[in-house]
Structures are given as structure tokens and as C-alpha cells.
Design a protein around this motif. Structure first.
Motif, PDB file in Angstrom:
ATOM      1  N   PHE A  71       0.889  -1.145   0.000  1.00 21.94           N
ATOM      2  CA  PHE A  71       0.000   0.000   0.000  1.00 21.94           C
ATOM      3  C   PHE A  71       0.932   1.199   0.000  1.00 21.94           C
ATOM      4  O   PHE A  71       1.881   1.242   0.782  1.00 21.94           O
ATOM      5  CB  PHE A  71      -0.915   0.027   1.234  1.00 21.94           C
ATOM      6  N   GLY A 120       0.934   5.602  -0.615  1.00 21.33           N
ATOM      7  CA  GLY A 120       0.259   6.838  -0.987  1.00 21.33           C
ATOM      8  C   GLY A 120       1.046   7.598  -2.029  1.00 21.33           C
ATOM      9  O   GLY A 120       0.557   7.894  -3.122  1.00 21.33           O
ATOM     10  N   THR A 121       2.307   7.898  -1.712  1.00 21.42           N
ATOM     11  CA  THR A 121       3.093   8.765  -2.590  1.00 21.42           C
ATOM     12  C   THR A 121       4.236   8.026  -3.283  1.00 21.42           C
ATOM     13  O   THR A 121       5.032   8.650  -3.979  1.00 21.42           O
ATOM     14  CB  THR A 121       3.648   9.970  -1.793  1.00 21.42           C
ATOM     15  N   GLN A 137       1.384   5.283   9.687  1.00 22.01           N
ATOM     16  CA  GLN A 137       0.595   6.488  10.021  1.00 22.01           C
ATOM     17  C   GLN A 137       0.409   6.512  11.536  1.00 22.01           C
ATOM     18  O   GLN A 137      -0.296   5.663  12.079  1.00 22.01           O
ATOM     19  CB  GLN A 137      -0.768   6.460   9.333  1.00 22.01           C
ATOM     20  N   TYR A 138       1.041   7.466  12.196  1.00 28.87           N
ATOM     21  CA  TYR A 138       0.943   7.591  13.659  1.00 28.87           C
ATOM     22  C   TYR A 138       1.266   6.262  14.357  1.00 28.87           C
ATOM     23  O   TYR A 138       0.507   5.807  15.218  1.00 28.87           O
ATOM     24  CB  TYR A 138      -0.456   8.055  14.070  1.00 28.87           C
ATOM     25  N   ALA A 186       8.645   8.705   8.011  1.00 26.84           N
ATOM     26  CA  ALA A 186       9.457   9.916   7.859  1.00 26.84           C
ATOM     27  C   ALA A 186      10.488  10.041   8.978  1.00 26.84           C
ATOM     28  O   ALA A 186      11.580  10.544   8.778  1.00 26.84           O
ATOM     29  CB  ALA A 186       8.562  11.142   7.844  1.00 26.84           C
ATOM     30  N   LEU A 187      10.137   9.571  10.154  1.00 28.69           N
ATOM     31  CA  LEU A 187      11.021   9.789  11.302  1.00 28.69           C
ATOM     32  C   LEU A 187      11.027   8.637  12.287  1.00 28.69           C
ATOM     33  O   LEU A 187      12.056   8.053  12.611  1.00 28.69           O
ATOM     34  CB  LEU A 187      10.578  11.078  12.019  1.00 28.69           C
ATOM     35  N   PHE A 188       9.830   8.271  12.790  1.00 24.72           N
ATOM     36  CA  PHE A 188       9.764   7.304  13.887  1.00 24.72           C
ATOM     37  C   PHE A 188       8.466   6.507  13.841  1.00 24.72           C
ATOM     38  O   PHE A 188       7.397   7.053  13.558  1.00 24.72           O
ATOM     39  CB  PHE A 188       9.826   8.067  15.229  1.00 24.72           C
ATOM     40  N   ASP A 228       8.868  12.693   3.983  1.00 25.54           N
ATOM     41  CA  ASP A 228       7.551  12.817   4.607  1.00 25.54           C
ATOM     42  C   ASP A 228       6.487  13.102   3.550  1.00 25.54           C
ATOM     43  O   ASP A 228       6.663  13.970   2.698  1.00 25.54           O
ATOM     44  CB  ASP A 228       7.618  13.970   5.621  1.00 25.54           C
ATOM     45  N   TYR A 247      -2.446  10.663   1.239  1.00 21.30           N
ATOM     46  CA  TYR A 247      -1.834  11.908   0.741  1.00 21.30           C
ATOM     47  C   TYR A 247      -1.475  11.882  -0.747  1.00 21.30           C
ATOM     48  O   TYR A 247      -0.746  12.740  -1.238  1.00 21.30           O
ATOM     49  CB  TYR A 247      -0.609  12.315   1.596  1.00 21.30           C
TER      50      TYR A 247
END
Ligand SMILES: Cc1cc2nc3c(=O)[nH]c(=O)nc-3n(C[C@H](O)[C@H](O)[C@H](O)COP(=O)(O)O)c2cc1C
Ligand code: SF4
Ligand code: SF4
Length: 255
Positions: free
Chosen positions: A6, A8-9, A54-55, A85-87, A116, A225
Motif C-alpha cells: 500500500f 500513498g506517494t 501512520q501515527y 518519515a522519522l519514527f 515525509d 496523501y
């Protein structure tokens, strides 16, 4: 072997395709929104599954896909790739546990830092050159992981109790409410929209429709996104109020 994703970008798709190119170049890949996905999964015992965190959680659409196809996972050997993106804490682990619930055997996990995708919030935005370097770095990590996998030593990132606690208390608990249902927060600025239809065609949830020559947001957004990053007029926002910097993986791979 089959690769499922899956994305998004494009980051998670890129990660999967790069991994398979170095691990098993004859393996096919399929997106979860593809109509043939369930049939293809049924035909393979060994899978590599790639998705964006995601979160510290799984996108709602992916969660639903796993549950709706719950009988497909029993006895499968699955390696999980989580892009972020980070964590995430346990990005690979949380998908792994969902699949284990339905009888999958998890062979390992890989965490990749990528650009991100939240293009309407400034917080994690980085300059183009930095994003290009991030993708290069991820590529090197993927090649290394594929090599270890070939030698029977797949990475185990995000799997186990410590990452589980890091993901849960790091942010999953705090943002749990956001991930329970699809979002109805997507906004299209009608003054900016030129009615090209790109967003509606790209949405994996078919949550955008065209009405009187303008895009109209629905209430089944999985927050991927894709549309926000692809609108030629920066007319779409979701978590923020204004598009700050658009980009897809292709942008970062361009010379
Ligand atoms: C709604 C949303 C929530 C996100 N949450 C996180 C997060 O908790 N941690 C993180 O490191 N990145 C987070 N990200 C960033 C994405 O995981 C990251 O950019 C990912 O590589 C995008 O992959 P894709 O191009 O395959 O969609 C989030 C992105 C979105 C859209
Ligand atoms: S991509 Fe942008 S300009 Fe095109 S229809 Fe969607 S909102 Fe309008
Ligand atoms: S509306 Fe946009 S962000 Fe939401 S699922 Fe569709 S493409 Fe993704």
C-alpha cells in the motif's frame, strides 16, 4: 514469492520493488487496491509486504484489507517493510501482529526512513536535495537487508516487545482515535480546482468525485496523501491549511 504494497506517494512501493530486485527479481508485485490482489496472494506462500506508517499505526484501508481477506494469511511466510518519515517504534511489528492473528509466520521486518508525505504541514518538510539523499540512504539499507535475507538472516526491526512499547506509548495510543475510522477532513478549494480529475482517478478509496467540473471530497479518506501531493493546483489539503511542498518518490529519484 509475491510483493504486496500500500503506498500513498510511492515510497513504500519503491522500497518493495528495490528490495525484490535485489532479493528475488522474478517476484511479482501488486497493490492492495488492485482487483487481482487477493487472488495473487492466494497463489503464493512467501510474501513481502510494504506499507507507510501512520501515527505508528496501519492505514485504515490496509487494516480493512487484512481483515476482509483474513483467510488468506494462514501459513504464509511474510517479511514486512515499513516506511516512515522519522519514527514508528514498531512499524513492522504492528502489521506483523495483525497478520499473525490470522496465522501468518513473520520472517522479519525492515524500517526505512523516507521523505515525509504530509505535504500540508511544515513540521517534517525537508529540502529536495535532502529528500534525494534520504532515498539514496534507504536504497543502500534495502540492498543490505536483501543480502542478509539471502543468507537466511532477515532483519528483525520493529519486531518484539521493546519496539511494541515504543510504538504504543511513543504515539499510537495518543493518536488512536484518528485511525479508527476513515477521515472526512479532506478539503478541496473550489477556487483553485481546475477540474482535471487527477485526484479522483488516483484515490485508492474512490473517495473523491467530480461534480459540476470540480472535485468534491468524500468521507472515506485513508489519509494516503496521494491526491494532496498530485494536484497540479495545490487545491487539496487534509491535516493542514495550505500545501507547503508537494513531492512523490519519483520527484526524489529524478536526476
Ligand atoms: C497521516 C500520516 C501519518 C504519518 N505518521 C507518521 C508517523 O507516525 N511516523 C513517521 O515517521 N512518519 C509518518 N508519516 C510519514 C509516512 O509514513 C512516510 O512519508 C511514508 O514513507 C509514506 O509512504 P508512501 O509514499 O508509501 O505513502 C505519516 C504520513 C501520513 C500521511
Ligand atoms: S487534482 Fe486538483 S485541480 Fe485536478 S480535479 Fe483534483 S482538486 Fe481539482
Ligand atoms: S482522498 Fe486523497 S488522501 Fe484520501 S485516500 Fe483518497 S487519495 Fe488518499
Amino acid at each position: 514469492m509475491l510483493g504486496i504494497y500500500f503506498s500513498g506517494t510511492g515510497n513504500s512501493r519503491y522500497a518493495l520493488e528495490t528490495f525484490l530486485r535485489h532479493y528475488n527479481s522474478s517476484a511479482k508485485t501488486v497493490a492492495i487496491e488492485d482487483k487481482s490482489a487477493a487472488k495473487l496472494i492466494g497463489q503464493h506462500q512467501e510474501l513481502v509486504f510494504s506499507y507507510p506508517v501512520q501515527y505508528s499505526n496501519i492505514p485504515k484501508m490496509l487494516k480493512d484489507f487484512i481483515e476482509q481477506n483474513s483467510r488468506l494469511w494462514n501459513g504464509k511466510r511474510i517479511f514486512v517493510i515499513a516506511t516512515m518519515a522519522l519514527f514508528s517504534g514498531d512499524g513492522a511489528g504492528i502489521l506483523a501482529r495483525h497478520l499473525q492473528r490470522y496465522g501468518a509466520h513473520i520472517t522479519g521486518g525492515l524500517h526505512l526512513k523516507m521523505p515525509d508525505s504530509i505535504s500540508d504541514v511544515k513540521a517534517l518538510k525537508r529540502p529536495l536535495e535532502q529528500n534525494k539523499l534520504t532515498v539514496k540512504k534507504a536504497e543502500r539499507k534495502i540492498i543490505c537487508a536483501a543480502k542478509h535475507m539471502k543468507h537466511g538472516k532477515p532483519p528483525q526491526e520493529g519486531i518484539g516487545l521493546l519496539p511494541h512499547f515504543a510504538g504504543l506509548f511513543g504515539q499510537r495510543l495518543y493518536f488512536m482515535g484518528k485511525m479508527k475510522r476513515y477521515s472526512n477532513k479532506l478539503k478541496v478549494d473550489p477556487a483553485k480546482c481546475i477540474g482535471c480529475g487527477r485526484c479522483a482517478a488516483l484515490c485508492p478509496m474512490c473517495s473523491i468525485r467530480m461534480e459540476k467540473g470540480k472535485a468534491k471530497a468524500g468521507d472515506r479518506c485513508t489519509m494516503c496523501y496521494r491526491c494532496v501531493n498530485s494536484c497540479p493546483k495545490q487545491a487539496i489539503t487534509l491535516l493542514g491549511k495550505k500545501v507547503v511542498a508537494q513531492g512523490t518518490t519519483e520527484t526524489y529519484l529524478a536526476p
